[in-house]
Design a protein around this motif. Structure first.
Motif, PDB file in Angstrom:
ATOM      1  N   ASN A   1       0.824  -1.088   0.171  1.00 34.93           N
ATOM      2  CA  ASN A   1       0.210  -0.082   0.106  1.00 34.93           C
ATOM      3  C   ASN A   1       0.836   1.482  -0.078  1.00 34.93           C
ATOM      4  OD1 ASN A   1      -2.429   1.423  -0.095  1.00 34.93           O
ATOM      5  ND2 ASN A   1      -2.435   1.485   2.088  1.00 34.93           N
TER       6      ASN A   1
ATOM      7  N   SER B   1      -0.709   3.698  -5.407  1.00 37.32           N
ATOM      8  CA  SER B   1      -1.968   3.456  -5.892  1.00 37.32           C
ATOM      9  C   SER B   1      -1.776   3.377  -7.224  1.00 37.32           C
ATOM     10  CB  SER B   1      -3.104   4.495  -5.502  1.00 37.32           C
ATOM     11  OG  SER B   1      -2.800   5.760  -5.934  1.00 37.32           O
TER      12      SER B   1
ATOM     13  N   LYS C   1       0.628   6.645  -8.256  1.00 33.17           N
ATOM     14  CA  LYS C   1       0.776   7.814  -7.273  1.00 33.17           C
ATOM     15  C   LYS C   1       1.139   7.158  -6.233  1.00 33.17           C
ATOM     16  CE  LYS C   1      -2.866  10.476  -9.319  1.00 33.17           C
ATOM     17  NZ  LYS C   1      -4.113  11.449  -8.867  1.00 33.17           N
TER      18      LYS C   1
ATOM     19  N   THR D   1       0.876   6.568  -2.313  1.00 34.68           N
ATOM     20  CA  THR D   1      -0.179   6.744  -1.081  1.00 34.68           C
ATOM     21  C   THR D   1       0.521   7.635   0.143  1.00 34.68           C
ATOM     22  OG1 THR D   1       0.518   4.874   0.044  1.00 34.68           O
ATOM     23  CG2 THR D   1      -1.103   4.489  -1.751  1.00 34.68           C
ATOM     24  N   VAL D   2      -0.508   8.241   0.964  1.00 34.88           N
ATOM     25  CA  VAL D   2       0.077   8.883   2.214  1.00 34.88           C
ATOM     26  C   VAL D   2       1.039   8.131   2.897  1.00 34.88           C
ATOM     27  CG1 VAL D   2      -0.698   9.643   4.413  1.00 34.88           C
ATOM     28  CG2 VAL D   2      -2.355   9.876   2.530  1.00 34.88           C
ATOM     29  N   SER D   3       1.044   6.897   2.800  1.00 36.01           N
ATOM     30  CA  SER D   3       2.176   5.914   3.570  1.00 36.01           C
ATOM     31  C   SER D   3       3.310   5.923   2.492  1.00 36.01           C
ATOM     32  CB  SER D   3       1.623   4.428   3.721  1.00 36.01           C
ATOM     33  OG  SER D   3       0.811   4.400   4.668  1.00 36.01           O
TER      34      SER D   3
ATOM     35  N   LYS E   1       4.310   8.247   0.660  1.00 32.69           N
ATOM     36  CA  LYS E   1       4.923   9.662   0.706  1.00 32.69           C
ATOM     37  C   LYS E   1       5.821   9.598   2.216  1.00 32.69           C
ATOM     38  CE  LYS E   1       1.431  12.112  -1.747  1.00 32.69           C
ATOM     39  NZ  LYS E   1       0.156  13.015  -1.841  1.00 32.69           N
ATOM     40  N   ARG E   2       5.579   8.925   2.999  1.00 29.55           N
ATOM     41  CA  ARG E   2       6.248   8.952   4.047  1.00 29.55           C
ATOM     42  C   ARG E   2       7.645   8.058   3.968  1.00 29.55           C
ATOM     43  NH1 ARG E   2       2.645   6.585   8.075  1.00 29.55           N
ATOM     44  NH2 ARG E   2       1.359   8.244   7.446  1.00 29.55           N
TER      45      ARG E   2
END
Length: 76
Positions: free
Chosen positions: A42, A45, A52, A54-56, A58-59
């Motif tokens: 995850n 996506s 792209k 995901t929020v994870s 980007k971290r």
């Protein structure tokens, strides 16, 4: 090719159609194992138009991008 993926993911997304126009293959066909792993955890996506982070994702962007480094630049 790897540099193109790294730069685009770092900027927020990889447009699959544009990649295919430039390199004559889909990014998923060229890097199937890397994108499968990132999707499974995850971290990205994937749809018909874009890949792209995901929020994870980007971290953990630095770790994601490291997968696309050429073998001779990877720390062993």
């Amino acid at each position: 090719m790897e540099r193109y993926v790294i730069n685009n993911l770092f900027c927020g997304f990889l447009e699959r159609g544009k990649f295919e126009n430039i390199f004559k293959q889909d990014a998923l066909d060229i890097f199937p194992l890397i994108f499968a792993k990132l999707w499974r955890y995850n971290l990205v996506s994937i749809n018909n138009k874009y890949i792209k982070p995901t929020v994870s994702g980007k971290r953990y962007m630095q770790n994601i991008l490291y997968d696309f480094y050429a073998e001779e630049f990877k720390i062993k």
